[in-house]
Design a protein around this motif. Structure first.
Motif, PDB file in Angstrom:
ATOM      1  N   VAL A   3     -47.320  38.382   5.733  1.00  8.66           N
ATOM      2  CA  VAL A   3     -48.082  39.528   6.510  1.00  8.66           C
ATOM      3  C   VAL A   3     -46.822  40.334   7.177  1.00  8.66           C
ATOM      4  N   THR A   4     -46.991  41.533   7.194  1.00  8.24           N
ATOM      5  CA  THR A   4     -46.000  42.486   8.115  1.00  8.24           C
ATOM      6  C   THR A   4     -46.476  42.978   9.106  1.00  8.24           C
ATOM      7  N   LEU A   5     -45.501  43.626   9.937  1.00 11.96           N
ATOM      8  CA  LEU A   5     -46.043  44.467  11.094  1.00 11.96           C
ATOM      9  C   LEU A   5     -46.950  45.776  10.762  1.00 11.96           C
ATOM     10  N   LYS A   6     -46.681  46.261   9.617  1.00 12.41           N
ATOM     11  CA  LYS A   6     -47.191  47.248   9.174  1.00 12.41           C
ATOM     12  C   LYS A   6     -48.696  46.927   8.926  1.00 12.41           C
ATOM     13  N   ASP A   7     -48.888  45.740   8.300  1.00 12.98           N
ATOM     14  CA  ASP A   7     -50.321  45.291   7.963  1.00 12.98           C
ATOM     15  C   ASP A   7     -50.956  45.399   9.425  1.00 12.98           C
ATOM     16  N   ILE A   8     -50.426  44.747  10.337  1.00  9.87           N
ATOM     17  CA  ILE A   8     -51.073  44.626  11.716  1.00  9.87           C
ATOM     18  C   ILE A   8     -51.425  45.970  12.482  1.00  9.87           C
ATOM     19  N   ALA A   9     -50.564  46.831  12.207  1.00  7.11           N
ATOM     20  CA  ALA A   9     -50.597  48.121  12.622  1.00  7.11           C
ATOM     21  C   ALA A   9     -51.903  48.833  12.160  1.00  7.11           C
ATOM     22  N   GLN A  10     -51.937  48.800  10.746  1.00  3.85           N
ATOM     23  CA  GLN A  10     -53.028  49.365  10.220  1.00  3.85           C
ATOM     24  C   GLN A  10     -54.300  48.792  10.440  1.00  3.85           C
ATOM     25  N   VAL A  14     -53.071  51.005  15.442  1.00  9.05           N
ATOM     26  CA  VAL A  14     -52.196  51.523  16.260  1.00  9.05           C
ATOM     27  C   VAL A  14     -50.684  51.731  15.474  1.00  9.05           C
ATOM     28  N   SER A  15     -49.680  52.313  16.066  1.00 13.07           N
ATOM     29  CA  SER A  15     -48.585  52.656  15.421  1.00 13.07           C
ATOM     30  C   SER A  15     -47.695  51.237  15.114  1.00 13.07           C
ATOM     31  N   LEU A  16     -46.846  51.474  14.146  1.00  9.86           N
ATOM     32  CA  LEU A  16     -46.032  50.392  13.906  1.00  9.86           C
ATOM     33  C   LEU A  16     -45.117  50.095  14.999  1.00  9.86           C
ATOM     34  N   SER A  17     -44.491  51.104  15.871  1.00  9.59           N
ATOM     35  CA  SER A  17     -43.777  50.760  17.033  1.00  9.59           C
ATOM     36  C   SER A  17     -44.617  50.105  18.157  1.00  9.59           C
ATOM     37  N   THR A  18     -45.610  50.520  18.289  1.00  8.14           N
ATOM     38  CA  THR A  18     -46.554  49.570  19.159  1.00  8.14           C
ATOM     39  C   THR A  18     -46.725  48.140  18.929  1.00  8.14           C
ATOM     40  N   VAL A  19     -46.958  48.051  17.687  1.00  8.01           N
ATOM     41  CA  VAL A  19     -47.106  46.502  17.382  1.00  8.01           C
ATOM     42  C   VAL A  19     -45.887  45.694  17.705  1.00  8.01           C
ATOM     43  N   SER A  20     -44.675  46.355  17.051  1.00  9.29           N
ATOM     44  CA  SER A  20     -43.455  45.700  17.203  1.00  9.29           C
ATOM     45  C   SER A  20     -43.103  45.508  18.782  1.00  9.29           C
ATOM     46  N   ARG A  21     -43.296  46.376  19.307  1.00  9.03           N
ATOM     47  CA  ARG A  21     -42.996  46.390  20.827  1.00  9.03           C
ATOM     48  C   ARG A  21     -43.817  45.294  21.628  1.00  9.03           C
ATOM     49  N   ASN A  47     -52.818  35.441  10.409  1.00  7.65           N
ATOM     50  CA  ASN A  47     -52.188  34.501  10.223  1.00  7.65           C
ATOM     51  C   ASN A  47     -50.607  34.797  10.231  1.00  7.65           C
ATOM     52  N   TYR A  48     -50.210  36.124  11.101  1.00 12.81           N
ATOM     53  CA  TYR A  48     -48.894  36.422  11.329  1.00 12.81           C
ATOM     54  C   TYR A  48     -48.100  35.487  12.102  1.00 12.81           C
ATOM     55  N   THR A  49     -46.956  34.905  11.667  1.00 14.46           N
ATOM     56  CA  THR A  49     -46.110  34.259  12.514  1.00 14.46           C
ATOM     57  C   THR A  49     -44.811  34.547  12.547  1.00 14.46           C
ATOM     58  N   SER A 123     -32.476  55.470  16.532  1.00 17.86           N
ATOM     59  CA  SER A 123     -33.598  56.054  17.094  1.00 17.86           C
ATOM     60  C   SER A 123     -34.773  55.077  17.142  1.00 17.86           C
ATOM     61  N   GLU A 124     -35.921  55.068  17.931  1.00 20.11           N
ATOM     62  CA  GLU A 124     -36.987  54.243  18.126  1.00 20.11           C
ATOM     63  C   GLU A 124     -37.591  54.226  16.794  1.00 20.11           C
ATOM     64  N   ALA A 125     -37.882  55.260  15.980  1.00 17.69           N
ATOM     65  CA  ALA A 125     -38.136  55.270  14.441  1.00 17.69           C
ATOM     66  C   ALA A 125     -37.382  54.311  13.797  1.00 17.69           C
ATOM     67  N   GLN A 126     -36.114  54.336  13.825  1.00 12.92           N
ATOM     68  CA  GLN A 126     -35.382  53.496  13.006  1.00 12.92           C
ATOM     69  C   GLN A 126     -35.328  52.113  13.395  1.00 12.92           C
ATOM     70  N   VAL A 127     -35.440  51.666  14.593  1.00 16.17           N
ATOM     71  CA  VAL A 127     -35.756  50.376  15.038  1.00 16.17           C
ATOM     72  C   VAL A 127     -36.966  49.748  14.653  1.00 16.17           C
ATOM     73  N   ASP A 128     -38.063  50.777  14.694  1.00 18.39           N
ATOM     74  CA  ASP A 128     -39.463  50.220  13.839  1.00 18.39           C
ATOM     75  C   ASP A 128     -39.232  50.014  12.497  1.00 18.39           C
ATOM     76  N   GLU A 129     -38.660  50.697  11.896  1.00 19.18           N
ATOM     77  CA  GLU A 129     -38.537  50.580  10.423  1.00 19.18           C
ATOM     78  C   GLU A 129     -37.482  49.140   9.877  1.00 19.18           C
ATOM     79  N   LEU A 130     -36.547  48.964  10.960  1.00 23.19           N
ATOM     80  CA  LEU A 130     -35.725  47.766  10.738  1.00 23.19           C
ATOM     81  C   LEU A 130     -36.790  46.420  11.094  1.00 23.19           C
TER      82      LEU A 130
END
Length: 331
Positions: A3-10, A14-21, A47-49, A123-130
């Motif tokens: 499970v990835t952060l992108k899965d949770i965001a979708q 919400v945005s990927l950035s919001t999930v990550s933060r 079941n994201y860990t 940038s924030e977008a690049q941090v999100d990608e990483l």
């Protein structure tokens, strides 16, 4: 299936950035309690860990070392190259496999890497990608503590203060040649922290002269052009000393002074920053603030190691000190 952060965001809408933060407990994020709760609920439902991996030995760790520059640009800036090389050297000593990743190759990173060490500015977008690729992130020469990620940085203000205190007793006035730059996606302009410190310290002493400050980028050509402009603009008022933000700019400035038959250090002293290997192979040799790039690389790897071996989630910040190296370009 991982499970990835992108899965949770979708799923949470919400945005990927919001999930990550949110999942990294970013205290600077302004988000409603209901949104925060929804993200955690979706993460639990899926079941994201964080850092959910089969235990490995160091010999099986695989980390991506991301260089924010392209290969060609890295060759023009030995500062970032030496940091990357020290990361690879220390990783090899610890039997950790490294995968070099340059600008615009982030999308090619294997999703099964154990962590990412990111060198440079993002940038924030690049941090999100990483962060979508791995929760184990260490930034070098850039702080992402607010986002919950480990960071290795240099403290600029104490270093600039030492330079000013060294130059002022030996000079009538003091100028600065400094830089600014953008992240590689062009979304964030990064002002020069050395100039910020310089202006603050000199202003406190009622010594800051805007006309003695010249801004460009961090290249040899910029240093050359800016010093040529300073000589043209200031004439006999040209400062007795210049603090220059990095070695390539200082070497360009040195060349310009030579072409103008202005003697260094008799008429103008130059003090550089970073102290890469080229600083001592020009004439006259450059006085410089020595940045411990070796220790920055070592610290980054050891922060990553502690995350991987101990499962540490609390972010840490390592501040690496500097020292002045006095050579022939100053009185």
């Amino acid at each position: 299936m991982k499970v990835t952060l992108k899965d949770i965001a979708q799923k949470a809408g919400v945005s990927l950035s919001t999930v990550s933060r949110v999942l990294n407990y970013d205290t600077t994020l302004s988000v409603s309690d209901s949104t925060r709760q929804r993200i955690f609920e979706v993460a639990e439902e899926l079941n994201y860990t964080k850092n959910k991996r089969v235990p490995k030995t160091p010999e099986n760790y695989k980390i991506a070392v991301v260089q924010w520059y392209s290969i060609n640009k890295e060759l023009d800036d030995l500062y970032f190259m030496t940091i990357r090389m020290e990361i690879e050297k220390r990783s090899q000593e610890l039997h950790i496999q490294t995968i070099p990743v340059f600008q615009n190759q982030v999308s090619e990173i294997d999703k099964d890497v154990d962590g990412i060490i990111a060198v440079g500015k993002y940038s924030e977008a690049q941090v999100d990608e990483l962060s979508a690729i791995s929760d184990n992130l260490v930034f070098v020469d850039w702080s992402e503590m607010a986002r919950g990620f480990d960071s290795v940085v240099t403290e600029f203000k104490p270093a600039v203060l030492k330079v000013i205190d060294y130059l002022l007793p030996r000079s009538r006035n003091l100028g600065i040649i400094y830089g600014s730059e953008y992240t590689t996606d062009g979304k964030l302009k990064i002002p020069d922290p050395r100039f910020k410190a310089f202006k603050s310290i000199m202003t406190e002493r009622n010594l800051f002269e805007p006309r003695f400050a010249y801004e460009g980028n961090y290249t040899n050509q910029a240093g050359y052009d800016l010093m040529k402009q300073a000589v043209k603009d200031l004439g006999d008022d040209l400062p007795d000393a210049f603090f220059v933000s990095n070695d390539p700019m200082a070497i360009g400035a040195l060349k310009a002074l030579g072409e103008e038959n202005i003697e260094v250090p008799d008429r103008v002293s130059l003090f550089s920053f970073n102290d890469t290997s080229v600083a001592k192979y020009v004439y006259p040799e450059l006085s410089a603030v020595h940045v411990a790039t070796d220790q920055m690389g070592i610290s980054a790897v050891e922060l990553m190691q502690s995350r991987l071996e101990r499962g540490r989630e609390v972010p840490l910040k390592v501040s690496v000190g500097t020292k002045l190296i006095i050579r022939k370009s100053t009185r």
